[in-house]
Design a protein around this motif. Sequence first.
Motif, PDB file in Angstrom:
ATOM      1  N   LEU A 283       0.831  -1.206   0.000  1.00 13.24           N
ATOM      2  CA  LEU A 283       0.000   0.000   0.000  1.00 13.24           C
ATOM      3  C   LEU A 283       0.866   1.257   0.000  1.00 13.24           C
ATOM      4  O   LEU A 283       0.558   2.233  -0.694  1.00 13.24           O
ATOM      5  CB  LEU A 283      -0.917  -0.008   1.227  1.00 13.24           C
ATOM      6  CG  LEU A 283      -1.902   1.152   1.346  1.00 13.24           C
ATOM      7  CD1 LEU A 283      -2.867   1.171   0.164  1.00 13.24           C
ATOM      8  CD2 LEU A 283      -2.677   1.082   2.652  1.00 13.24           C
ATOM      9  N   ASP A 284       1.950   1.245   0.750  1.00 14.04           N
ATOM     10  CA  ASP A 284       2.855   2.393   0.815  1.00 14.04           C
ATOM     11  C   ASP A 284       3.415   2.716  -0.565  1.00 14.04           C
ATOM     12  O   ASP A 284       3.415   3.876  -1.006  1.00 14.04           O
ATOM     13  CB  ASP A 284       3.991   2.091   1.795  1.00 14.04           C
ATOM     14  CG  ASP A 284       4.793   3.334   2.162  1.00 14.04           C
ATOM     15  OD1 ASP A 284       4.377   4.449   1.802  1.00 14.04           O
ATOM     16  OD2 ASP A 284       5.838   3.181   2.825  1.00 14.04           O
ATOM     17  N   CYS A 285       3.897   1.690  -1.271  1.00  9.14           N
ATOM     18  CA  CYS A 285       4.465   1.904  -2.605  1.00  9.14           C
ATOM     19  C   CYS A 285       3.398   2.364  -3.594  1.00  9.14           C
ATOM     20  O   CYS A 285       3.645   3.236  -4.430  1.00  9.14           O
ATOM     21  CB  CYS A 285       5.142   0.622  -3.096  1.00  9.14           C
ATOM     22  SG  CYS A 285       6.607   0.153  -2.148  1.00  9.14           S
ATOM     23  N   CYS A 286       2.208   1.793  -3.497  1.00  6.51           N
ATOM     24  CA  CYS A 286       1.104   2.207  -4.380  1.00  6.51           C
ATOM     25  C   CYS A 286       0.712   3.659  -4.120  1.00  6.51           C
ATOM     26  O   CYS A 286       0.472   4.427  -5.055  1.00  6.51           O
ATOM     27  CB  CYS A 286      -0.109   1.292  -4.187  1.00  6.51           C
ATOM     28  SG  CYS A 286       0.090  -0.373  -4.847  1.00  6.51           S
ATOM     29  N   MET A 287       0.629   4.037  -2.845  1.00  6.88           N
ATOM     30  CA  MET A 287       0.264   5.402  -2.501  1.00  6.88           C
ATOM     31  C   MET A 287       1.311   6.384  -3.002  1.00  6.88           C
ATOM     32  O   MET A 287       0.978   7.461  -3.520  1.00  6.88           O
ATOM     33  CB  MET A 287       0.098   5.537  -0.985  1.00  6.88           C
ATOM     34  CG  MET A 287      -1.122   4.833  -0.409  1.00  6.88           C
ATOM     35  SD  MET A 287      -2.693   5.562  -0.943  1.00  6.88           S
ATOM     36  CE  MET A 287      -2.651   7.139  -0.117  1.00  6.88           C
ATOM     37  N   GLU A 288       2.588   6.033  -2.882  1.00 10.44           N
ATOM     38  CA  GLU A 288       3.642   6.911  -3.366  1.00 10.44           C
ATOM     39  C   GLU A 288       3.547   7.102  -4.876  1.00 10.44           C
ATOM     40  O   GLU A 288       3.710   8.225  -5.386  1.00 10.44           O
ATOM     41  CB  GLU A 288       5.014   6.333  -2.990  1.00 10.44           C
ATOM     42  CG  GLU A 288       6.208   7.095  -3.558  1.00 10.44           C
ATOM     43  CD  GLU A 288       6.249   8.555  -3.119  1.00 10.44           C
ATOM     44  OE1 GLU A 288       6.864   9.366  -3.844  1.00 10.44           O
ATOM     45  OE2 GLU A 288       5.665   8.898  -2.069  1.00 10.44           O
ATOM     46  N   MET A 289       3.231   6.041  -5.602  1.00  4.46           N
ATOM     47  CA  MET A 289       3.069   6.152  -7.057  1.00  4.46           C
ATOM     48  C   MET A 289       1.882   7.046  -7.408  1.00  4.46           C
ATOM     49  O   MET A 289       1.945   7.859  -8.334  1.00  4.46           O
ATOM     50  CB  MET A 289       2.892   4.764  -7.673  1.00  4.46           C
ATOM     51  CG  MET A 289       4.138   3.903  -7.609  1.00  4.46           C
ATOM     52  SD  MET A 289       3.864   2.206  -8.192  1.00  4.46           S
ATOM     53  CE  MET A 289       3.578   2.512  -9.928  1.00  4.46           C
TER      54      MET A 289
END
Length: 604
Positions: A283-289
């Motif tokens: 989720l963290d990586c998706c949110m950053e993208m």
Amino acid sequence: MSIDTEKRRIPSILKPYSSFDGSKLNTSLSQNKVRFEDSSVELVLHEVLESNRFQRYELLVSEVKEQQFGDEKFQQIFVESKKCASLLDANFGMLVESLLSANWLHRNETSREVYKDFVIELLVAHNNYTSLAVSKLVQQFVPKDDERAGWSYGKPGEEKVQMFEPIHDLIVRLKNVIPMIFDIILVQMRKSFPYFKKPTHVVCGYLHNTLWMTEYSPMFTEELLEIIFSRMVVVDVNAPRNEIEDAEYPEDDAQMFSMEVKTVDGAEDEENTVMKLPLAETLDCCMEMMFEYISKHLSTDSSNAADRMFRLLLNLFDKQILPTHNTHHVQFLLFYLCSFKPSYVEYFVMYLWKQVGNPNVSTPMRQAAVGYIASILARGKFVQLSLLKTMLQELANWAYKYIQRADSMQHNQSLKAHMVFYSVCQTIFYVVAFRSRQLTANAKNLTFLQTLQLSSIVTCHLNPLRVCLPAVATAFAGVTRAHQLAYCHTILERNARRKLATVYKNDAQTPEECLDTFFPFDPYMLKKSGKRIDSIFLKYEASEAEEDNGISSPEMRGRKRCESMSEDVDDFIHEIKRLKNGASSENGETHFSYSYGVSPGFHS
């Protein structure tokens, strides 16, 4: 036998690709060590159509499946297949599937171009292969589970980007010659989205390619982002705050404080930027993208393009996020979006307020909308004081009118009967308490608070303080007494005498009747993407009058001790750790603990 008769027999002999048993054929051929001869594909197809001879056709299918040939042979087969694409009807489904399944991305540039030319020619000639061809392309967007190399926090490296580029180029070319193909692409994109528990690079790789498609297909941006939003909501719901907290802070308070002080001092290393809960890392990586995508499109010179993106994301919020219970982080996409322009946050709040005031909207949706209003007004550093005052006035006026109607209709005072009213009142109390430093900064602002006539709301027969969260009621009572706006402590004491504590779910003690409150913009817990939120997120600060008068609760006194250890300590995490199973305060009173979904945030 006539040629026409032979042709009519073909459908019964040439099985569709789905029912073809390639294992038996491959075994037989490997045992006999037979290979397809250097005959043209067209000649082989004519042998089947005209002479009903299948040997070389089967050898061709087998060799294409095995792909044990070099780039030169690969190019020859696809160039010849393109020339006779008109012959490749449904009877040759096995061969077509083998050709479309060829491993073309890892070959040289000429081979990739030959493959793309063949696919275009095939789909122009036979639209019945469109779904099959598109599914083969979309499946290439999903990285293999064991191919972690080349991915950094879910983002592809240069080599991975170059590998995906030919796929997108082919989709663009197909879209130009077959305008309706994107409807099929959208269907396949929904079907092929990886399972949310797949490794981070798998989910993020697919998301990266989906965002890439919006660049060359702006007409379908909303549909593509809707696919992303729906999947991110699933990940978010399955990565609740309490699980993230337990994974990140498994030890006691002292060690937790120690870890956070290190972060403040800049001792954070690369290992500390990875979330310990796998779903939280995804989720963290998706949110950053997504933050990066929003920033790119809202920082454009074109105001119309930025406004279009805002309206599009607001529409997706309405469809995907607002109706979903128990999301924790994905809603921060709207929080971040609103920080770009004052007009955006104003439009967002007014949109929510229309939902609250619409009697045709369901009560849970209206209550959720009130929660979003309360949370963004309290937490958004970008919320201007003028909007804060306007919304407090709107909320207060609505509450007055409701009280008047309730007086005349003599309704019962149950929580269920007046759910929206109580939610609106709690929003007023929460925002006044949380933003008390700004709202009491000068005489002009204090005069405005006096015009709200908060005492009339507090003392009405519906008694809204009895159903508010204790932390909200206590903080509001402290602010109003410090500035002589209302006197709530007598009411709070009377309410307390009338109630008995009841054990609810999660063994948390709550009042007998308490609002099921949702604070969607509780402190952000994801490490990498959270850096974008830190600068626009407001932590609670009591007004000077409250501190000078010493009227803060034991929890607020505890807050000062926390601040002495680290100014950036999370609003709730330490207090909730301390009170997780219920704890006693300094004066022996029992305090109630809440999950992150209902944290007022007065314990910074």
